[in-house]
Design a protein around this motif. Structure first.
Motif, mmCIF file in Angstrom:
data_model
loop_
_atom_site.group_PDB
_atom_site.id
_atom_site.type_symbol
_atom_site.label_atom_id
_atom_site.label_comp_id
_atom_site.label_asym_id
_atom_site.label_seq_id
_atom_site.Cartn_x
_atom_site.Cartn_y
_atom_site.Cartn_z
ATOM 1 N N GLU A 122 -8.403 10.929 3.148
ATOM 2 C CA GLU A 122 -9.644 10.816 2.386
ATOM 3 C C GLU A 122 -9.436 9.668 1.415
ATOM 4 N N GLY A 123 -10.503 9.035 1.034
ATOM 5 C CA GLY A 123 -10.358 7.954 0.064
ATOM 6 C C GLY A 123 -9.934 6.650 0.693
ATOM 7 N N LEU A 172 -7.137 0.979 5.814
ATOM 8 C CA LEU A 172 -6.933 0.790 4.379
ATOM 9 C C LEU A 172 -8.225 0.255 3.761
ATOM 10 N N HIS A 173 -8.744 0.963 2.754
ATOM 11 C CA HIS A 173 -9.983 0.561 2.086
ATOM 12 C C HIS A 173 -9.657 -0.023 0.716
ATOM 13 N N ALA A 174 -10.206 -1.209 0.451
ATOM 14 C CA ALA A 174 -10.046 -1.871 -0.846
ATOM 15 C C ALA A 174 -11.382 -2.449 -1.263
ATOM 16 N N GLY A 175 -11.476 -2.891 -2.487
ATOM 17 C CA GLY A 175 -12.700 -3.508 -2.975
ATOM 18 C C GLY A 175 -13.117 -4.717 -2.162
ATOM 19 N N TRP A 200 0.857 -1.180 0.000
ATOM 20 C CA TRP A 200 0.000 0.000 0.000
ATOM 21 C C TRP A 200 0.893 1.231 0.000
ATOM 22 N N ALA A 201 0.744 2.075 -1.011
ATOM 23 C CA ALA A 201 1.496 3.327 -1.096
ATOM 24 C C ALA A 201 0.549 4.483 -0.829
ATOM 25 N N PHE A 202 1.032 5.442 -0.062
ATOM 26 C CA PHE A 202 0.248 6.650 0.192
ATOM 27 C C PHE A 202 1.201 7.791 0.536
#
Length: 137
Positions: free
Chosen positions: A71-72, A88-91, A54-56
């Motif tokens: 956000e996001g 962390l939000h994912a599908g 995960w990159a941010f």
């Protein structure tokens, strides 16, 4: 070519019903990509047996250590004085991780030794970035 920082830290995956699972992800920073930090999860905990990255924004991590930020797909906030939560939000769903704040602060300080805060854009190779985007076009 800049230095790459790779720190393995301890974290807790918060699951339902309220329970935790210990993890040992790596925090990674590459001075060649000065705006981003990465959390690297080992292959043994992923659904497909592959390493998950995960990159941010490094600025998001910095802000999230001080107060709620994001956000996001990525949210970071302090949880008391000693812990920090990264969501962390994912599908496939949401992963909620709890880290020792001291580990995150230590990692962040090391990244600033590689590329100082506020100087990131001076370290970007925009010509290479544009070339990479246009390859194969």
């Amino acid at each position: 070519m800049y230095k790459v920082i790779d720190h393995t830290v301890q974290a807790q995956l918060i699951t339902r019903p309220p329970a935790t699972r210990p993890l040992s992800p790596s925090l990674r920073y590459d001075g060649d990509d000065p705006l981003a930090v990465r959390i690297v999860f080992p292959s043994d905990i992923s659904l497909d047996g592959e390493e998950v990255i995960w990159a941010f924004s490094r600025d998001l991590l910095d802000a999230g250590l001080r107060g709620p930020a994001g956000e996001g797909d990525v949210h970071v906030w302090p949880c008391g004085l000693e812990r920090t939560v990264v969501e962390l939000h994912a599908g496939e769903g949401v992963a909620v991780l709890e880290f020792r704040s001291a580990d995150l602060w230590g990692f962040l300080r090391c990244t600033y030794d590689v590329v100082s805060a506020g100087t990131e854009t001076a370290h970007l190779d925009l010509d290479e970035g544009i070339a990479a985007l246009l390859r194969g076009v």
